[in-house]
Design an enzyme around this catalytic site. Sequence first.
Site, PDB file in Angstrom:
ATOM      1  NE  ARG A  84      -3.258  -0.083   2.968  1.00  0.00           N
ATOM      2  CZ  ARG A  84      -3.686  -0.496   4.183  1.00  0.00           C
ATOM      3  NH1 ARG A  84      -3.490   0.253   5.261  1.00  0.00           N
ATOM      4  NH2 ARG A  84      -4.313  -1.642   4.304  1.00  0.00           N
TER       5      ARG A  84
ATOM      6  CG  HIS B  69      -0.976  -3.036   4.279  1.00  0.00           C
ATOM      7  ND1 HIS B  69      -1.342  -4.176   3.598  1.00  0.00           N
ATOM      8  CD2 HIS B  69      -1.756  -3.012   5.382  1.00  0.00           C
ATOM      9  CE1 HIS B  69      -2.311  -4.805   4.267  1.00  0.00           C
ATOM     10  NE2 HIS B  69      -2.579  -4.111   5.360  1.00  0.00           N
TER      11      HIS B  69
ATOM     12  CG  ASP C  37      -5.420  -5.964   4.759  1.00  0.00           C
ATOM     13  OD1 ASP C  37      -4.703  -6.248   5.735  1.00  0.00           O
ATOM     14  OD2 ASP C  37      -5.805  -4.808   4.500  1.00  0.00           O
TER      15      ASP C  37
ATOM     16  CD  GLU D  42      -7.345  -3.969  10.813  1.00  0.00           C
ATOM     17  OE1 GLU D  42      -6.322  -4.272  10.147  1.00  0.00           O
ATOM     18  OE2 GLU D  42      -7.844  -2.840  10.803  1.00  0.00           O
TER      19      GLU D  42
ATOM     20  CG  HIS E   1      -3.198  -6.381   9.192  1.00  0.00           C
ATOM     21  ND1 HIS E   1      -3.104  -5.245   8.403  1.00  0.00           N
ATOM     22  CD2 HIS E   1      -2.068  -6.388   9.935  1.00  0.00           C
ATOM     23  CE1 HIS E   1      -1.985  -4.612   8.659  1.00  0.00           C
ATOM     24  NE2 HIS E   1      -1.333  -5.283   9.596  1.00  0.00           N
TER      25      HIS E   1
HETATM   26  C1  LIG Z   1      -7.198  -0.480   6.942  1.00  0.00           C
HETATM   27  C2  LIG Z   1      -6.927  -1.936   7.218  1.00  0.00           C
HETATM   28  N1  LIG Z   1      -7.157  -2.708   6.060  1.00  0.00           N
HETATM   29  C3  LIG Z   1      -5.501  -2.120   7.699  1.00  0.00           C
HETATM   30  O1  LIG Z   1      -4.672  -2.595   6.968  1.00  0.00           O
HETATM   31  N2  LIG Z   1      -5.253  -1.703   8.950  1.00  0.00           N
HETATM   32  C4  LIG Z   1      -3.921  -1.738   9.496  1.00  0.00           C
HETATM   33  C5  LIG Z   1      -3.896  -1.370  10.947  1.00  0.00           C
HETATM   34  C6  LIG Z   1      -3.005  -0.804   8.716  1.00  0.00           C
HETATM   35  O2  LIG Z   1      -3.471   0.253   8.275  1.00  0.00           O
HETATM   36  O3  LIG Z   1      -1.814  -1.117   8.616  1.00  0.00           O
HETATM   37 ZN   LIG Z   2      -4.037  -4.700   6.658  1.00  0.00          ZN
END
Ligand SMILES: C[C@@H](N)C(=O)N[C@H](C)C(=O)O
Ligand SMILES: [Zn+2]
Length: 221
Positions: A90, A135, A142, A200, A203
């Site tokens: 990400r 990420h 995820d 979560e 994750h």
């Molecule tokens: C936003 C969610 N999919 C996620 O990945 N949360 C964790 C805490 C992150 O943002 O790293």
């Molecule tokens: Zn995540």
Amino acid sequence: ASVTPETPFTPSTVVKKNNLPGGFVYLDEVIPSAQYEIRYYSENNFTGTRVDGYKAPLAIFSKTAAAALKKVSEDLEQKGYILRVYDAYRPQQAVNHFVRWSQDAGDLKMKAQYYPKLDKRNLFKLGFIAKKSGHSRGSTIDLTLAQKSTGKLVDMGSPYDFFGEISYYNTNLISSTQHANRKLLKDAMVKQGFKPYAKEWWHFTLIKEPYPKQYFNFKVE
Ligand SMILES: C[C@@H](N)C(=O)N[C@H](C)C(=O)O
Ligand SMILES: [Zn+2]
């Protein structure tokens, strides 16, 4: 409990820029059997819009983490499951978009679906979103499971990115079958060196991640 009836993208039909930094791969090329439903490329995510930095519905991952995840996939396929990937690498610009979104109190477009009981300004301090996310280091993912025979999602007791206690791995708000499904995913991931996240169920981060201190910002394209 509901599962999201979404149609996964088919990454093999997506035009790839093929300009990844060394050390990264397109995950569909390593694990073609998985489903890819890259939510932050779509409007079906907690922001309700495509997220900055997502130019294509692709999952990009570090080569090291992709190799470990391939073993997870092989293990689970033997048990009748395939992976469904929602997000992998990400870009930091996407995380910055999340921060801006959280500060826009008037935008509640996706509240009912994703964070009905919470104030969006608190999602960071509650641990559901990070301002510096694993990420962005390229080895956090995820994901969930789907049935290999039907392609249907396995019931994990709460949908992906539902922000609330029901998404805690150890919640008592779900059934024993849903717990067992979460455990199936978690055990397979842990066996290959991934660390779960208590808040979560979807994750996971590779413990021996190759870039533990680098937060990348190249686009998903
Ligand atoms: C936003 C969610 N999919 C996620 O990945 N949360 C964790 C805490 C992150 O943002 O790293
Ligand atoms: Zn995540």
